[in-house]
Design a protein around this motif. Sequence first.
Motif, mmCIF file in Angstrom:
data_model
loop_
_atom_site.group_PDB
_atom_site.id
_atom_site.type_symbol
_atom_site.label_atom_id
_atom_site.label_comp_id
_atom_site.label_asym_id
_atom_site.label_seq_id
_atom_site.Cartn_x
_atom_site.Cartn_y
_atom_site.Cartn_z
ATOM 1 N N GLU A 129 0.984 -0.979 -0.134
ATOM 2 C CA GLU A 129 -0.169 0.266 0.221
ATOM 3 C C GLU A 129 0.517 0.608 0.292
ATOM 4 N N LYS A 130 1.642 1.252 0.559
ATOM 5 C CA LYS A 130 2.923 2.560 1.052
ATOM 6 C C LYS A 130 3.702 2.692 -0.478
ATOM 7 N N CYS A 131 4.050 1.476 -1.367
ATOM 8 C CA CYS A 131 4.975 1.506 -2.418
ATOM 9 C C CYS A 131 3.959 1.856 -4.036
ATOM 10 N N ALA A 132 2.846 1.085 -3.632
ATOM 11 C CA ALA A 132 1.786 0.807 -4.777
ATOM 12 C C ALA A 132 1.764 2.540 -5.514
ATOM 13 N N PRO A 133 1.782 3.957 -5.152
ATOM 14 C CA PRO A 133 1.704 5.645 -5.909
ATOM 15 C C PRO A 133 2.683 5.997 -6.448
ATOM 16 N N TYR A 134 4.191 5.078 -6.095
ATOM 17 C CA TYR A 134 5.656 5.866 -6.032
ATOM 18 C C TYR A 134 6.269 4.948 -7.280
ATOM 19 N N LEU A 135 5.443 3.326 -8.125
ATOM 20 C CA LEU A 135 5.650 2.991 -8.676
ATOM 21 C C LEU A 135 6.067 3.392 -10.245
ATOM 22 N N LEU A 140 11.670 -3.616 -10.092
ATOM 23 C CA LEU A 140 11.319 -4.749 -10.024
ATOM 24 C C LEU A 140 11.064 -4.599 -8.251
ATOM 25 N N VAL A 141 10.100 -5.639 -8.103
ATOM 26 C CA VAL A 141 10.323 -5.125 -6.437
ATOM 27 C C VAL A 141 10.320 -6.671 -6.045
ATOM 28 N N LEU A 142 11.211 -7.034 -5.164
ATOM 29 C CA LEU A 142 11.487 -8.441 -4.853
ATOM 30 C C LEU A 142 11.153 -8.628 -3.228
ATOM 31 N N LEU A 143 10.150 -9.528 -2.944
ATOM 32 C CA LEU A 143 9.625 -9.709 -1.888
ATOM 33 C C LEU A 143 11.023 -11.070 -0.667
ATOM 34 N N ASN A 144 11.378 -10.849 0.303
ATOM 35 C CA ASN A 144 12.942 -11.629 0.536
ATOM 36 C C ASN A 144 12.265 -12.341 1.904
ATOM 37 N N ILE A 157 -2.330 -5.516 -4.400
ATOM 38 C CA ILE A 157 -2.977 -4.699 -3.829
ATOM 39 C C ILE A 157 -2.316 -3.291 -4.937
ATOM 40 N N VAL A 158 -1.658 -3.798 -5.582
ATOM 41 C CA VAL A 158 -0.849 -2.468 -7.158
ATOM 42 C C VAL A 158 -2.312 -2.886 -7.852
ATOM 43 N N ASN A 159 -2.914 -3.860 -8.244
ATOM 44 C CA ASN A 159 -3.838 -3.956 -9.035
ATOM 45 C C ASN A 159 -4.936 -3.104 -8.512
ATOM 46 N N ASP A 160 -5.071 -3.483 -7.496
ATOM 47 C CA ASP A 160 -6.050 -2.791 -6.914
ATOM 48 C C ASP A 160 -5.816 -1.320 -6.975
ATOM 49 N N TYR A 161 -4.965 -0.261 -6.715
ATOM 50 C CA TYR A 161 -4.585 0.378 -6.525
ATOM 51 C C TYR A 161 -4.609 1.146 -8.238
ATOM 52 N N TYR A 162 -4.335 0.349 -8.694
ATOM 53 C CA TYR A 162 -4.286 1.087 -10.359
ATOM 54 C C TYR A 162 -5.070 0.591 -10.981
ATOM 55 N N GLU A 163 -6.516 0.270 -10.691
ATOM 56 C CA GLU A 163 -7.259 0.228 -11.138
ATOM 57 C C GLU A 163 -8.349 0.837 -11.696
ATOM 58 N N GLY A 164 -8.844 1.306 -12.857
ATOM 59 C CA GLY A 164 -8.765 2.131 -14.051
ATOM 60 C C GLY A 164 -8.218 2.943 -14.492
ATOM 61 N N PRO A 168 1.690 0.955 -14.034
ATOM 62 C CA PRO A 168 3.397 1.141 -14.665
ATOM 63 C C PRO A 168 3.704 -0.225 -14.546
ATOM 64 N N ASP A 169 5.020 -0.808 -14.953
ATOM 65 C CA ASP A 169 5.413 -1.686 -15.799
ATOM 66 C C ASP A 169 6.155 -2.730 -14.820
ATOM 67 N N VAL A 170 6.080 -2.939 -13.786
ATOM 68 C CA VAL A 170 6.505 -3.070 -12.452
ATOM 69 C C VAL A 170 6.775 -5.310 -12.574
ATOM 70 N N THR A 171 8.134 -5.310 -12.312
ATOM 71 C CA THR A 171 7.803 -6.969 -12.227
ATOM 72 C C THR A 171 7.612 -7.109 -10.230
ATOM 73 N N ILE A 172 6.949 -7.916 -9.440
ATOM 74 C CA ILE A 172 6.836 -7.887 -8.723
ATOM 75 C C ILE A 172 6.869 -9.646 -8.166
ATOM 76 N N ALA A 173 8.570 -9.840 -7.450
ATOM 77 C CA ALA A 173 8.849 -10.941 -7.946
ATOM 78 C C ALA A 173 8.591 -11.530 -6.291
ATOM 79 N N GLU A 174 9.303 -13.010 -5.951
ATOM 80 C CA GLU A 174 8.983 -12.968 -4.722
ATOM 81 C C GLU A 174 10.550 -14.326 -4.001
ATOM 82 N N ALA A 175 11.364 -13.643 -3.069
ATOM 83 C CA ALA A 175 11.911 -15.207 -2.932
ATOM 84 C C ALA A 175 11.347 -16.331 -1.990
ATOM 85 N N GLN A 176 12.343 -17.449 -2.353
ATOM 86 C CA GLN A 176 11.920 -18.960 -1.519
ATOM 87 C C GLN A 176 11.907 -18.623 0.305
ATOM 88 N N THR A 177 13.350 -18.525 -0.258
ATOM 89 C CA THR A 177 13.459 -18.343 1.439
ATOM 90 C C THR A 177 14.864 -16.994 1.786
#
Lengths: 408, 408
Positions: A129-135, A140-144, A157-164, A168-177
Amino acid sequence: MKSKPKFAVLGAGHGGRAIAAYLAAIGHDVTLFNRTPENIQTIKQTGGIFLTFTADLEEHLFPTDMEVHKLGRRHEHLLFPETEKIVEEDLRYIFGKIKTISSDIEKVLKDRDIIMVAVPARGHRYMAEKCAPYLKDGQLVLLNPGRCFGALEFCEIVNDYYEGKKKPDVTIAEAQTLIYACRRTKPRNVRIFAVKNSVGLAAIPSKNASHAMGLLKDVYPQFTPKDSVLETSLGNLGGIFHVPTTILNATRIDMRHNFRYYAEGITKHAASIIEDVDKERMAIARAMDVEAISARRWLHQTYDSEGADLYEAIRNTYAYRKIESPKTINHRYIWEDVPTGLVPLSSLGKQLDVSTPMIDSFIHLATSAFKKDFNIDFFKIGRTMEKLGLAGMNIDEIKKFVKTGNRN
Amino acid sequence: MKSKPKFAVLGAGHGGRAIAAYLAAIGHDVTLFNRTPENIQTIKQTGGIFLTFTADLEEHLFPTDMEVHKLGRRHEHLLFPETEKIVEEDLRYIFGKIKTISSDIEKVLKDRDIIMVAVPARGHRYMAEKCAPYLKDGQLVLLNPGRCFGALEFCEIVNDYYEGKKKPDVTIAEAQTLIYACRRTKPRNVRIFAVKNSVGLAAIPSKNASHAMGLLKDVYPQFTPKDSVLETSLGNLGGIFHVPTTILNATRIDMRHNFRYYAEGITKHAASIIEDVDKERMAIARAMDVEAISARRWLHQTYDSEGADLYEAIRNTYAYRKIESPKTINHRYIWEDVPTGLVPLSSLGKQLDVSTPMIDSFIHLATSAFKKDFNIDFFKIGRTMEKLGLAGMNIDEIKKFVKTGNRN
C-alpha cells in the motif's frame, strides 16, 4: 538502466539490515526504509550498518575481493558500544554506508531500480500500500521472502490501486526464502550466520523472472529462477519449521529458559511432527503439479546438511547451531508464520481437497494459545484463498492467474 | 454379604498400591493382582505396602481414629532401604498387610465382594478378559477410574464372554477419577499427595450405583452417585490435562529436563490451550444433555482450588505442586489418555456433529510424535464408538444402552 542498479531496502529488521549492509558494502547505492523511525535512529546517526560474520563465511558472502576488517579491540566501540561483550576471535566486519535512511517512503523509493522488501510477511500488505503510488516502469520489487503467496498479495494490492488507471510496468517477484540466516545484534549492527547456497526466485508475470535474474546476478548469484510463484510459495518452509518448533517449546519459552531454538528445540519427536506437517505441504504441491522438495532435502540444498531424516539434517545444519530461542511466543514465528505460512496452505488444501490435519492442528493451537491475549482467529486473519483472489478457481485458473498477474 | 466387604485390587501401580495399602491398613481383607510378577516381588516379600503421606493429610485419609506412625529414622530401613534420602519432617506412614499378592487372577478374585480395577485404562480390556470367567452374582467391579467409557468397554467384554450362557449378576461401575493423587515411591511403598474431596461414581446398570455406594460408604465416603457412566466418562479429565501438557512439554521431556509437571509445565499459554480442549468436552456433554463442569470448577470441587481461570486454579492446586514431569513422552499420559481419553471424545463428537478441532489436534500430534517409534494411529487404536458398540446410535439409544447395559 545503468550497469549498477540502485536499491531501496524496505525494513530494518534482521533481513533488511543484512541485505542493506551487504549491498552498500559492496558499493551499491542503497536507501533504507523503516516504518518506525525509532528503530533506525542509531543507523541514521552512524550513516550505515556494521555487518559481522565469522571468517569462514567471507568467501560465501563476497563474490569479489574486498577489504574485510578483522574485528579487534580498537573497533569495539563501533560495534559493541553498549556492552563489555568478549569478541569472538574469528569475527570479521564490514561497514555498509547507506545513502538515505528514512521513514518517508517517497524519499526512499526515489530513483530506485530494485525494491527489496525484507519484512515479516505480515507487513507485505502495508508495504504494498505504501509503495503502490510511487512504482515506476521497469522497476523490480522483490519480496525477501514471499512466505506463501506474498508476491500475489502484493500484486493484488497494486492492481487494486491502479484499477481504472494506467499501471506501471513493474515486476513483482518473491524469493523462496531469505538469502541469509542472520540476526540484528546491536542497534547499528547485524550478524550473518550463514548464506544460503541457492534460493528460488519467481516473478509475476512469470516471464519476468529472467529480467529479475539479470538485474541481480552480480550481487546475488545464489538466486535461481523458478517457473512461477507457486513454486517459491509452496517451497517456503517458514511455517513448517517455525510454528511447530515454537508451539512444541511454548512452555519453555514462557518460562524464559534459554535454549538453542533448532539444536535443542527440535528433538526426535518434534522432528517427526515437523516431517508430517511438511508432508502436507508437499501433497498440496503435488496436487498442483508444482515441484517441491522435502524440508530435509531443502536443508541439504540450502546448507549442504546431510541426514538420514529431518532430525539428523537439522542437527547437521551449521547455520542453526547458534540460533537462540525467542523470548516470547508472541513472536513473528507465530504472528508471521501462521497467517502467511500455514493458513494459505490449509486454505489451498481445502480448495484442492488435500487434507491438512497437521497444519490445521498448529493453526488451532496457535489461535488457542493467543486467545486470552489477542482473541484472534488465525484462520480468519491469514492469507486465505478468498483474500488472495483465488477462491473458487481450479488448478488451471490459479496457474494462469499467477503466470500473468491478471484475471482476464 | 458381611458388613466388611472383601476387596481384590487389580494393578500394583500408583493407584492400585494406594488403594490396596489404604484398605488393608484400615483393616480390610485385601488381595492384590499384578500382570507382571516382577513388579510385586518386593511387596510379596514384605507381605504388604507402606503408605506414606504428610501429617496434614491424616484427617482426610482416615475417617476413623487410627494409629498412624510418625516416620522416624528407625523406620527408614523399611521405607527407604534403597536410599540415603533425607526424610521429610512431617512424613507419616502406615502399613497395609495384603493377604494374597499374585499374578494368578483366580487366586486373587476368590471370595471377593468388590473388585477394584486400578490400572491405566489401556489395561481395562485385558482385566475384563481376565476377570470374566470368575465373576459371581452380587459382585461389584469398580474401575478407578474408567477414563472415557471404561465401564462400558468392560461390560461389552463380559457380555461377549457370556454370550449364550447365563451371565452372573455383576455391577460394573466406574469412578470419574482416581480417589488419590499418588505416586509409587520405592518398590514396596506408595505416597499419597492428596485425597480428592468428591469423586463421581456410576454403574451399569445405572440403578446399581446405590448398591455400590452402600458397599463403599465406610471406606470411601468421597464417592458420590451419578446418573450414568456418561457423566463419569464425560467428566474425566485425564486426557484434557495430560495430553496437552505432555505434548506442549515434549521437547523438555525429550531433553530430560526435570520440571514440575503441572506447576511449571502449564504456563498461561498452555492453560489457554487446555481450556479450549476442555470446552469441546463440555460441548459434547451438553449435546448429550449430561451434566459436566469445567476443568477449573472440577479443580475447585476436587481440591478446593480457587482461581479466576484455569491457569490460576492449577497454580493453586496443592496436590499438583510436587508432581514431577515424566522422563519420557512414551508414557501413560499419551498411551492411556489419547486412546481412552481423547479418541472416544472425538469419536462421540463426530457422531453427534459436535466439532472437536482441539481434541483432534492433539490426537494428530501424538500420533505424529510416535510415528517413528511405533507407527500407530491413535484414532484407530482408541476407544471409538464402533469399538464401544455405540456406532450409529442416536442420543436416546446411547442413554438407554448405558442405563441397562443391554442392547435390547
